[in-house]
Design an enzyme around this catalytic site. Structure first.
Site, PDB file in Angstrom:
ATOM      1  N   ARG A  57     -34.136  15.092   3.272  1.00  0.00           N
ATOM      2  CA  ARG A  57     -33.921  15.951   2.103  1.00  0.00           C
ATOM      3  C   ARG A  57     -33.533  15.081   0.915  1.00  0.00           C
ATOM      4  O   ARG A  57     -33.948  15.305  -0.210  1.00  0.00           O
ATOM      5  CB  ARG A  57     -32.851  17.015   2.378  1.00  0.00           C
ATOM      6  CG  ARG A  57     -32.483  17.775   1.106  1.00  0.00           C
ATOM      7  CD  ARG A  57     -31.738  19.091   1.276  1.00  0.00           C
ATOM      8  NE  ARG A  57     -30.913  19.221   2.441  1.00  0.00           N
ATOM      9  CZ  ARG A  57     -29.713  18.638   2.605  1.00  0.00           C
ATOM     10  NH1 ARG A  57     -29.214  17.865   1.671  1.00  0.00           N
ATOM     11  NH2 ARG A  57     -29.030  18.827   3.709  1.00  0.00           N
ATOM     12  N   TYR A 109     -45.647  29.167 -19.208  1.00  0.00           N
ATOM     13  CA  TYR A 109     -46.114  29.640 -17.902  1.00  0.00           C
ATOM     14  C   TYR A 109     -45.252  30.841 -17.488  1.00  0.00           C
ATOM     15  O   TYR A 109     -44.026  30.804 -17.629  1.00  0.00           O
ATOM     16  CB  TYR A 109     -45.967  28.496 -16.901  1.00  0.00           C
ATOM     17  CG  TYR A 109     -46.291  28.873 -15.492  1.00  0.00           C
ATOM     18  CD1 TYR A 109     -47.608  29.106 -15.100  1.00  0.00           C
ATOM     19  CD2 TYR A 109     -45.294  28.992 -14.538  1.00  0.00           C
ATOM     20  CE1 TYR A 109     -47.900  29.457 -13.798  1.00  0.00           C
ATOM     21  CE2 TYR A 109     -45.585  29.343 -13.228  1.00  0.00           C
ATOM     22  CZ  TYR A 109     -46.887  29.582 -12.874  1.00  0.00           C
ATOM     23  OH  TYR A 109     -47.169  29.926 -11.582  1.00  0.00           O
ATOM     24  N   ASP A 181     -43.276  20.210 -20.453  1.00  0.00           N
ATOM     25  CA  ASP A 181     -44.107  20.542 -19.302  1.00  0.00           C
ATOM     26  C   ASP A 181     -45.499  19.985 -19.605  1.00  0.00           C
ATOM     27  O   ASP A 181     -46.204  20.484 -20.478  1.00  0.00           O
ATOM     28  CB  ASP A 181     -44.135  22.070 -19.110  1.00  0.00           C
ATOM     29  CG  ASP A 181     -44.944  22.499 -17.884  1.00  0.00           C
ATOM     30  OD1 ASP A 181     -45.862  21.757 -17.484  1.00  0.00           O
ATOM     31  OD2 ASP A 181     -44.660  23.592 -17.345  1.00  0.00           O
ATOM     32  N   LYS A 206     -51.372  21.445  -9.677  1.00  0.00           N
ATOM     33  CA  LYS A 206     -52.516  21.558 -10.581  1.00  0.00           C
ATOM     34  C   LYS A 206     -53.309  20.244 -10.600  1.00  0.00           C
ATOM     35  O   LYS A 206     -53.763  19.823  -9.559  1.00  0.00           O
ATOM     36  CB  LYS A 206     -52.026  21.981 -11.961  1.00  0.00           C
ATOM     37  CG  LYS A 206     -50.990  23.125 -11.927  1.00  0.00           C
ATOM     38  CD  LYS A 206     -51.531  24.440 -11.395  1.00  0.00           C
ATOM     39  CE  LYS A 206     -50.443  25.469 -11.081  1.00  0.00           C
ATOM     40  NZ  LYS A 206     -49.500  25.743 -12.161  1.00  0.00           N
TER      41      LYS A 206
END
Ligand SMILES: *Cc1c(COP(=O)(O)O)cnc(C)c1O
Length: 403
Positions: A57, A109, A181, A206
């Site tokens: 993690r 978004y 972004d 993406k």
């Protein structure tokens, strides 16, 4: 663990895309970064990890390779990878305290708008949404408690551009950090850190992954204190990227340059075709001469990208008919894969934004968004042509029936 390739300092983007953060495995010479499917690591003595790795993690070598790769591509000092783009946004917002304020773009978004208003607003974080393509609006929205200016450029789905250098100046004057972004542009076309941004955010789902086969996110920056805070939340909250997905993104970034060049070429051809078609009301593409921020595109983007939006004369019905009629473009949410996609944002990706907020931001109900893939350009233009004739035909039929 993966040995960073000893690249020349002046290695160019395409070379770094293939080698940065990666190198033959020091144990056995494996040419490609192994997928380290392990949760834990042997220690030499209590709390003395062999090579810094204790638990996956916190850190995992496959993820480290990708984080170094993305840092190199964006021109940053560090990268941190998360389980999704939104998990990256979540990590940024975990740094906020009640009463902190964020100035954000008003056509972000949809999921970003949702996490701000439905999750972090409940914990007392304050948001002001403005059209960040107008620096005066951002200046007006700044407050003494503003900690981030958060922009998307090109924005989604209206492809509005925001002047990154102007935003950095405004954010820094107000003691805030600028987050960009960069999902739509990718570092091949635009590197916000070079224009003064503090943190770059990506949905790896993406273009960086590039093949529509994974969900992931990343943050890249330069400042070490910021990295430490964000790495703390990456570990404390636990939204980290899995090693197999890190491996898939590393495979994707190797071809980012060639893919983006083809996405841009194909999108330019489709935009050109659409803008000459009678049934099309307007086309939004940062490469067209009528794009309102062409100057900004030329200043901060190498090329205009692979995304475009358009409105048909027949509004939402024509948009739905078009999106249902394509055969090469798949009707689906998401973007940035090698395959072409079509969607109607108001009822799909942006449905989580209330209609009146959407319309006020200039997002018409009949907007169609295309993620132009890297299929043969003639097949894409022919598909758009065919779907337009079907959409226009169904319009005419409906008009005929009504009269
Ligand atoms: C998809 C997307 C996100 C969210 O990323 P996920 O990986 O889906 O969580 C954020 N910003 C932009 C611009 C996106 O397209």
């Amino acid at each position: 663990m993966a040995d960073t390739h000893d690249l020349p300092d002046d290695a160019r983007f395409e070379t770094r895309a293939i080698h940065a953060g990666q190198g033959p495995d020091p144990h056995n010479g494996a040419g490609m970064t192994p997928v380290y499917l392990t949760s834990t690591y042997a220690q030499d003595a209590p709390a003395v990890p062999r090579q810094g790795y204790e638990y996956s993690r916190t850190t995992n070598p496959t993820r480290t390779a990708l984080e170094e790769n993305l840092a190199s591509l964006e021109g940053g000092a560090w990268g941190l990878c998360f389980a999704s783009g939104l998990a990256s946004t979540n990590a940024l917002m975990d740094r906020m305290n009640p009463g902190d304020h964020v100035v954000a773009g008003n056509d972000l978004y949809g999921g970003t708008y949702r996490i701000f208003t439905k999750v972090f607003e409940r914990f007392g974080v304050e948001y002001t949404f403005v059209d960040t393509s107008d620096p005066a609006k951002v200046r007006e929205a700044m407050r003494p408690n503003t900690r981030y200016v958060y922009v998307e450029t090109p924005s989604n789905p209206l492809l509005r551009l925001t002047d990154i250098a102007a935003m950095a100046e405004l954010a820094h004057a107000g003691g805030a950090q600028l987050v960009v972004d960069n999902t739509f542009a990718t570092p091949h076309l635009q590197r916000p850190l070079e224009h003064g941004a503090d943190i770059v955010l990506h949905s790896l789902s993406k273009y960086l992954g590039g093949h529509s086969d994974l969900i992931g996110g990343a943050l890249v920056g330069r400042d070490e204190a910021t990295r430490e805070e964000l790495a703390f939340f990456q570990n404390a909250v636990g939204g980290c990227l899995a090693p197999m997905d890190a491996f898939l993104v590393l495979r994707g970034t190797k071809t980012l340059g060639v893919r983006m060049d083809r996405h841009c070429e194909n999108a330019a051809a489709v935009a050109e075709y659409l803008s000459n078609h009678d049934a099309v009301e307007r086309v939004i593409y940062p490469g067209l001469p009528d794009h309102p921020q062409l100057m900004i595109a030329q200043r901060q983007m190498a090329k205009p990208g692979g995304m475009l939006s358009f409105e048909l004369n027949g509004g939402v019905e024509a948009a739905n008919a078009f999106a249902s009629a394509t055969r090469v473009f798949t009707l689906a949410e998401s973007l940035g894969g090698v395959e072409s996609l079509v969607e109607v944002p108001p009822s799909m990706t942006h449905a989580s934004i209330p209609p009146e907020v959407r319309r006020a931001a200039g997002l018409a109900d009949g907007l169609v968004r295309l993620s132009v893939g890297i299929e043969h350009v003639d097949d894409l233009v022919a598909d758009v042509e065919r779907a337009l004739s079907i959409a226009v035909g169904s319009q005419a039929q409906r008009a005929g029936a009504a009269s």
